[in-house]
Design an enzyme around this catalytic site. Structure first.
Site, short mmCIF file in Angstrom:
data_model
loop_
_atom_site.label_atom_id
_atom_site.label_comp_id
_atom_site.label_asym_id
_atom_site.label_seq_id
_atom_site.Cartn_x
_atom_site.Cartn_y
_atom_site.Cartn_z
CG HIS A 95 39.52 42.80 42.80
ND1 HIS A 95 38.25 42.56 43.25
CD2 HIS A 95 39.79 44.10 43.11
CE1 HIS A 95 37.76 43.66 43.78
NE2 HIS A 95 38.67 44.61 43.73
N1 UDP Z 1 31.95 44.17 37.60
C1 UDP Z 1 31.76 44.16 36.22
N2 UDP Z 1 32.40 43.19 35.48
C2 UDP Z 1 33.18 42.23 36.06
C3 UDP Z 1 33.35 42.25 37.46
C4 UDP Z 1 32.72 43.26 38.20
O1 UDP Z 1 31.03 45.00 35.67
O2 UDP Z 1 33.73 41.38 35.34
C5 UDP Z 1 31.28 45.24 38.39
C6 UDP Z 1 30.48 44.75 39.58
O3 UDP Z 1 29.19 44.35 39.25
C7 UDP Z 1 30.48 45.98 40.47
C8 UDP Z 1 31.85 46.58 40.22
O4 UDP Z 1 32.28 46.04 38.97
O5 UDP Z 1 29.48 46.90 40.04
C9 UDP Z 1 32.76 46.19 41.36
O6 UDP Z 1 34.02 46.44 41.07
P1 UDP Z 1 35.23 45.78 41.88
O7 UDP Z 1 34.84 44.46 42.42
O8 UDP Z 1 36.40 45.86 40.95
O9 UDP Z 1 35.51 46.84 43.00
P2 UDP Z 1 35.09 46.96 44.53
O10 UDP Z 1 33.60 47.10 44.57
O11 UDP Z 1 35.62 45.76 45.25
O12 UDP Z 1 35.77 48.23 44.97
#
Ligand code: UDP
Length: 365
Positions: free
Chosen positions: A205
């Site tokens: 993403h």
């Molecule tokens: N996550 C979720 N459902 C999904 C994809 C991700 O619950 O379909 C959770 C994942 O396990 C983690 C968090 O969302 O706890 C991560 O979010 P994201 O990847 O959007 O953000 P980043 O960590 O890259 O800032």
């Protein structure tokens, strides 16, 4: 009167970092209120998490703009009036999103002490909007709560006073530990017809990956080639879905055999898929940590990570967008020769308790 703590959340990864705060802070003798900025607002990216975690924001801001700058302006003004009215003793801001920085700035302008949760992480990549949010938030925060050793090293290099820095562990792992029973109870494996260790879980993403048509075309090739290792389950972030459609690649993705495209999943279902995956392929920040905790192989398709403890001692590897490099790692994983990794210190489900102790000491002093 017990001191009032405000925690400000705005996006999916924020919600997941604060699930134990209410329970722990109340037990430690604080009043605690949650403010949702509304940066992520729909059912899949926000509503489902509040429901699953049984979190009810005490205050919700109204965002009237769509651009990052406009949203930050809305957040600054909305928080200023809440801060002036309720006079919290401290404001807690988790993570590295625009809501994090806007909340820290609003607290700073109102003269309220700031605690940054997940402080000190650095990708050294100034092309990432989050990197600026991290640096700016750290430099105006009073308490810097660290998840891994690199955070201490980075803040020392930036001349931040050691007495502001506190290694407490990882509140994202607190959520995993706190909800283990609910994760195990998710029926997602049966719903999708999956067997333990026989599927690849994928998320993508970040703007650097999905906003570029050439990168998305390359990702299409990668996915086709990875499917020789098993079925690929891909819960898709709204940004990725939008770009896929914008670049006219959605029909091609829909027709790839062994690729299952899903809406973003709720927390319990997604965690269950991580726990039993052969491998997770991602560009996410938090997922690198969750796979390390699970000792599940993770291939991160990025040139850098702000979470180096997931590379060592963890189960994560940075891999370029290159079919032969990825194939070679997937072969190791399939053969069982890929590293298992170790769990970093203090990723034990107790980080929120440690944070409460430090805040208590600070406010008592
Ligand atoms: N996550 C979720 N459902 C999904 C994809 C991700 O619950 O379909 C959770 C994942 O396990 C983690 C968090 O969302 O706890 C991560 O979010 P994201 O990847 O959007 O953000 P980043 O960590 O890259 O800032």
């Amino acid at each position: 009167m017990q001191p009032l703590l405000f925690t400000i959340v705005g996006t999916r990864p924020n919600f997941i970092k604060v699930t134990q705060f209410d329970r722990v802070f109340r037990k430690a003798g604080f009043r605690h209120e949650l403010i949702h900025t509304g940066q992520h607002y729909d059912l899949n990216m926000a509503g489902v998490f509040f429901r699953q975690f049984d979190l009810e924001p005490d205050h919700r801001l109204e965002l009237t703009h769509a651009s990052p700058t406009g949203q930050m302006a809305d957040i600054l003004l909305g928080l200023e009036s809440l801060f002036l009215k309720h006079k919290p003793a401290m404001v807690l801001v988790p993570g590295d999103v625009n809501s994090t920085l806007a909340a820290a700035l609003a607290a700073n302008k109102c003269g309220i002490p700031i605690a940054h949760i997940e402080s000190g992480l650095r990708s050294e990549d100034k092309g990432m909007p989050e990197e600026h949010n991290r640096i700016l938030t750290d430099h105006i925060s009073d308490l810097l709560f660290i998840t891994e050793q690199s955070g201490i090293d980075n803040l020392a290099k930036e001349n931040i006073r050691p007495d502001r820095i506190h290694m407490v562990g990882n509140t994202m792992i607190d959520t995993l530990v706190g909800f283990e029973g609910r994760i195990d109870a998710s029926p997602i494996m049966e719903d999708l017809g999956l067997q333990n260790g026989h599927y690849l879980l994928m998320t993508m993403h970040r703007p650097a990956t999905v906003d570029d048509k050439d990168a998305m075309v390359q990702l299409t090739r990668l996915i086709k080639s990875m499917s020789q290792f098993g079925r690929i389950i891909f819960p898709m972030h709204p940004r990725t879905r939008k770009r896929l459609e914008g670049f006219g690649l959605d029909k091609e993705w829909d027709s790839i055999e062994f690729l299952t495209l899903l809406e973003p999943l709720g927390y319990f279902a997604f965690q269950k898929l991580i726990k039993h995956a052969l491998v997770v392929v991602t560009d996410s920040g938090g997922i690198q940590e969750e796979t390390t905790f699970r000792q599940v192989p993770c291939l991160t398709l990025r040139p850098n990570t702000e979470r180096p403890s997931t590379l060592n001692p963890g189960s994560n590897t940075l891999v370029p967008f290159d079919i032969s490099a990825i194939t070679s790692f997937l072969q190791q994983i399939k053969q069982g020769t890929y590293k298992k990794g170790d769990i970093p210190p203090m990723w034990d489900g107790q980080a929120s308790e440690r944070i409460a102790e430090v805040i208590k000491r600070r406010l008592d002093a």
